[in-house]
Design an enzyme around this catalytic site. Structure first.
Site, PDB file in Angstrom:
ATOM      1  N   ASP A   1      -0.581  -6.616   3.696  1.00 40.13           N
ATOM      2  CA  ASP A   1      -0.879  -5.560   4.655  1.00 40.13           C
ATOM      3  C   ASP A   1      -1.810  -4.516   4.038  1.00 40.13           C
ATOM      4  O   ASP A   1      -1.691  -4.180   2.865  1.00 40.13           O
ATOM      5  CB  ASP A   1       0.432  -4.892   5.078  1.00 40.13           C
ATOM      6  CG  ASP A   1       0.253  -3.818   6.117  1.00 40.13           C
ATOM      7  OD1 ASP A   1      -0.164  -4.146   7.237  1.00 40.13           O
ATOM      8  OD2 ASP A   1       0.536  -2.645   5.811  1.00 40.13           O
TER       9      ASP A   1
ATOM     10  N   GLU B   1      -5.228  -8.559   5.002  1.00 45.14           N
ATOM     11  CA  GLU B   1      -5.702  -7.778   6.144  1.00 45.14           C
ATOM     12  C   GLU B   1      -6.734  -6.767   5.638  1.00 45.14           C
ATOM     13  O   GLU B   1      -6.380  -5.751   5.056  1.00 45.14           O
ATOM     14  CB  GLU B   1      -4.541  -7.039   6.821  1.00 45.14           C
ATOM     15  CG  GLU B   1      -4.981  -6.212   8.018  1.00 45.14           C
ATOM     16  CD  GLU B   1      -3.944  -5.173   8.429  1.00 45.14           C
ATOM     17  OE1 GLU B   1      -3.852  -4.900   9.642  1.00 45.14           O
ATOM     18  OE2 GLU B   1      -3.254  -4.614   7.547  1.00 45.14           O
TER      19      GLU B   1
ATOM     20  N   HIS C   1      -6.692  -0.695   1.239  1.00 43.02           N
ATOM     21  CA  HIS C   1      -6.302   0.688   0.943  1.00 43.02           C
ATOM     22  C   HIS C   1      -5.390   0.820  -0.275  1.00 43.02           C
ATOM     23  O   HIS C   1      -4.621   1.766  -0.378  1.00 43.02           O
ATOM     24  CB  HIS C   1      -5.624   1.289   2.174  1.00 43.02           C
ATOM     25  CG  HIS C   1      -6.469   1.230   3.393  1.00 43.02           C
ATOM     26  ND1 HIS C   1      -7.679   1.876   3.493  1.00 43.02           N
ATOM     27  CD2 HIS C   1      -6.300   0.576   4.578  1.00 43.02           C
ATOM     28  CE1 HIS C   1      -8.212   1.630   4.678  1.00 43.02           C
ATOM     29  NE2 HIS C   1      -7.392   0.849   5.346  1.00 43.02           N
TER      30      HIS C   1
ATOM     31  N   ASN D   1       0.827  -1.207   0.000  1.00 45.04           N
ATOM     32  CA  ASN D   1       0.000   0.000   0.000  1.00 45.04           C
ATOM     33  C   ASN D   1       0.860   1.255   0.000  1.00 45.04           C
ATOM     34  O   ASN D   1       0.527   2.268  -0.594  1.00 45.04           O
ATOM     35  CB  ASN D   1      -0.922  -0.020   1.226  1.00 45.04           C
ATOM     36  CG  ASN D   1      -1.460   1.348   1.594  1.00 45.04           C
ATOM     37  OD1 ASN D   1      -0.938   1.983   2.515  1.00 45.04           O
ATOM     38  ND2 ASN D   1      -2.460   1.811   0.887  1.00 45.04           N
TER      39      ASN D   1
ATOM     40  N   ASP E   1       1.643   6.654   0.245  1.00 43.23           N
ATOM     41  CA  ASP E   1       0.904   5.658  -0.520  1.00 43.23           C
ATOM     42  C   ASP E   1       1.379   5.606  -1.966  1.00 43.23           C
ATOM     43  O   ASP E   1       1.601   6.646  -2.598  1.00 43.23           O
ATOM     44  CB  ASP E   1      -0.590   5.981  -0.511  1.00 43.23           C
ATOM     45  CG  ASP E   1      -1.263   5.586   0.781  1.00 43.23           C
ATOM     46  OD1 ASP E   1      -0.612   5.666   1.831  1.00 43.23           O
ATOM     47  OD2 ASP E   1      -2.457   5.206   0.738  1.00 43.23           O
TER      48      ASP E   1
END
Length: 516
Positions: free
Chosen positions: A228, A265, A232, A126, A197
């Site tokens: 992870d 996740e 997002h 991410n 990001d």
């Protein structure tokens, strides 16, 4: 069948005797229902005396992981990073020098595979570190070829981005745009300014990520990835783009390794989590963790099996191939023992629940010896206690422990000698699960009978085996009717007894009965 009250947990001897009597050999149910052991290398075992755990230290302790009964290891981040936790990567195709060399890691991998232990590594895509070469290039100017590797906005356009954002369970949405020092252009960092990001709208970024995955699968030989912050990848208002990315990622990884293991996740409710399943066949079940705690802390027994049944049925409507990665604690939550009020019997009973429920359980290192810890996160990640302090040559010293210290936590060496220790309790339950297919891969069925509020009860069924698990999580003795023909005891914890057609369960006690 009559039985007097049994005052303690089933001992190693009696459990092994039961297995020998039934002539059942342990089965490795990974990935569908096997046990994975989460390790923070920095705190696990220091092989060279520099105070920091390392790959060679883990290699030395693989026999311990095998003894515990785990089928796989998930390593928290092992790549170079400027922080202790290493969730901000500076080089995706290397390992952190504090942990050793890539050859050390390859040796660890080979030794693990000799023991049929799979290796899963954290993949943090991410974001990168703000010290990653890509970002250093990106922030150098608007015309730099790496500029679009990250998400940039001019100061007067940030409000447009903010209007599209929503507050999520794992962010308070405060100050997610960061000034690199020029005051005109700001970069987006969902978690922290040190973690900018990546811009997945850029096809070059996506290909970089696929190449990183190929490197670890093909050149190094890991078995899979823990992904992870999987929710997002794209902004919160574009969930379908997230779903599509993970399907593409999975397809690219399966070209290299058809049986690659991917666990994601996605920290949210089941309706948000479920659409990720086609791309990430294994997903962490955070609902399980929080409902387990709620059940024990409120003494409301049936809320957990009812919630788990609801989640399993919901996910199976999407795909029958999903893997339910259940957790009782991990590196982001306070240690289980702290969550349960430092009551050792509660933790032992909680793990008896998890190991007799459906799913692929994850055990966080140190949980199996009753380690303690609360936030900040580094104190949930304190060094493992292998032996008493003056004998423990491999204990990491990178941080001064506040909670998992001698006198508060009994080291492993001493627990091995105590049949009622945390370690032997975890070991017994994993062995029980691996020798009873109904407990590992059986369906979950709820009883029709009504029980007192403190009772947690459920059936696990697989082919010709059916078991009935019953837990009294309250502080008062309870008596209940035994379902017909469930006459053989597989597991007992606390004060339990059978009197004719009734099971007598003392405070905080459990029993697992098999149908004959």
């Amino acid at each position: 069948m009559k039985r007097s009250l049994i005052p303690t947990v089933l001992t190693v001897f009696s459990l092994v005797s039961c297995q020998e009597k039934r002539d059942v050999q342990p089965v490795n149910y990974w990935p569908k229902a096997g046990v994975t052991y989460e390790i923070f290398v920095q705190s696990f075992y220091d092989s060279n005396g520099d105070g920091i755990g390392d790959f060679n230290g883990v290699t030395q302790k693989l026999d311990y992981v095998e003894e515990l009964g785990a089928d796989a290891i998930w390593f928290m981040p092992i790549m170079p990073s400027p922080t202790y936790h290493k969730y901000d990567v500076t080089d995706y195709k290397a390992v952190h020098p504090d942990y050793g060399t890539m050859d050390d890691f390859k040796n660890l991998l080979a030794e693990a595979h000799k023991r049929d232990i799979k290796i899963v590594i954290d993949m943090i895509i991410n974001h990168t570190s703000n010290q990653h070469p890509w970002f250093l290039e990106s922030k150098s100017g608007r015309d730099n070829p790496y500029r679009d590797y990250y998400v940039w906005a001019q100061k007067d356009t940030i409000a447009d981005y903010l209007n599209k954002k929503v507050i999520t369970l794992d962010s308070d949405n405060i100050q997610q745009w960061h000034d690199p020092g020029e005051g005109e252009d700001f970069y987006y960092g969902f978690f922290w300014g040190g973690m900018p990001d990546l811009n997945f709208d850029n096809p070059k970024v996506r290909e970089e990520i696929y190449e990183i995955g190929r490197f670890w699968l093909e050149e190094i030989g890991v078995d899979g990835f823990r992904l992870d912050a999987a929710k997002h990848i794209f902004p919160d208002d574009r969930p379908s783009d997230n779903h599509e990315f993970w399907k593409e990622f999975r397809a690219e990884m399966e070209k290299i390794k058809p049986d690659v293991y991917l666990v994601g996740e996605v920290y949210d409710k089941k309706e948000v989590v479920a659409p990720y399943l086609p791309g990430l066949p294994a997903l962490f079940n955070f609902d399980f963790h929080y409902t387990l705690l709620e059940a024990f802390n409120t003494e409301n027994g049936m809320i957990l099996p009812e919630k788990q049944k609801e989640i399993i049925d919901f996910y199976q409507n999407i795909t029958s191939e999903f893997i339910d990665a259940t957790i009782s604690s991990n590196h982001d939550q306070p240690r289980l023992l702290n969550e349960l009020g430092s009551d050792p019997d509660k933790q032992k009973q909680a793990i008896a629940v998890m190991m007799s429920m459906p799913g692929a359980p994850y055990i966080y290192y140190g949980e199996e010896i009753g380690m303690k810890g609360i936030k900040p996160d580094e104190h949930i990640r304190e060094p493992f206690l292998w032996d008493e302090k003056d004998k423990d040559s491999g204990r990491a010293t990178w941080i001064e422990s506040k909670y998992s210290i001698d006198g508060e936590v009994t080291p492993l060496a001493q627990q091995r000698e105590d049949p009622n220790s945390f370690f032997n309790h975890y070991k017994q339950l994993i062995a029980l699960r691996n020798t009873n297919p109904a407990l590992a891969i059986g369906s979950l069925e709820l009883p029709e009978a009504t029980f007192p509020a403190t009772i947690m009860a459920y059936f696990r069924n697989y082919e010709n085996q059916s078991v009935f698990a019953i837990h009294n999580i309250g502080q008062e003795e309870v008596k209940i009717e035994i379902p017909e023909n469930y006459t053989e005891s597989l597991f007992e914890f606390g004060k339990v007894g059978i009197n004719g057609s009734e099971v007598v369960l003392g405070p905080q006690s459990s029993m697992i009965l098999e149908k004959k």
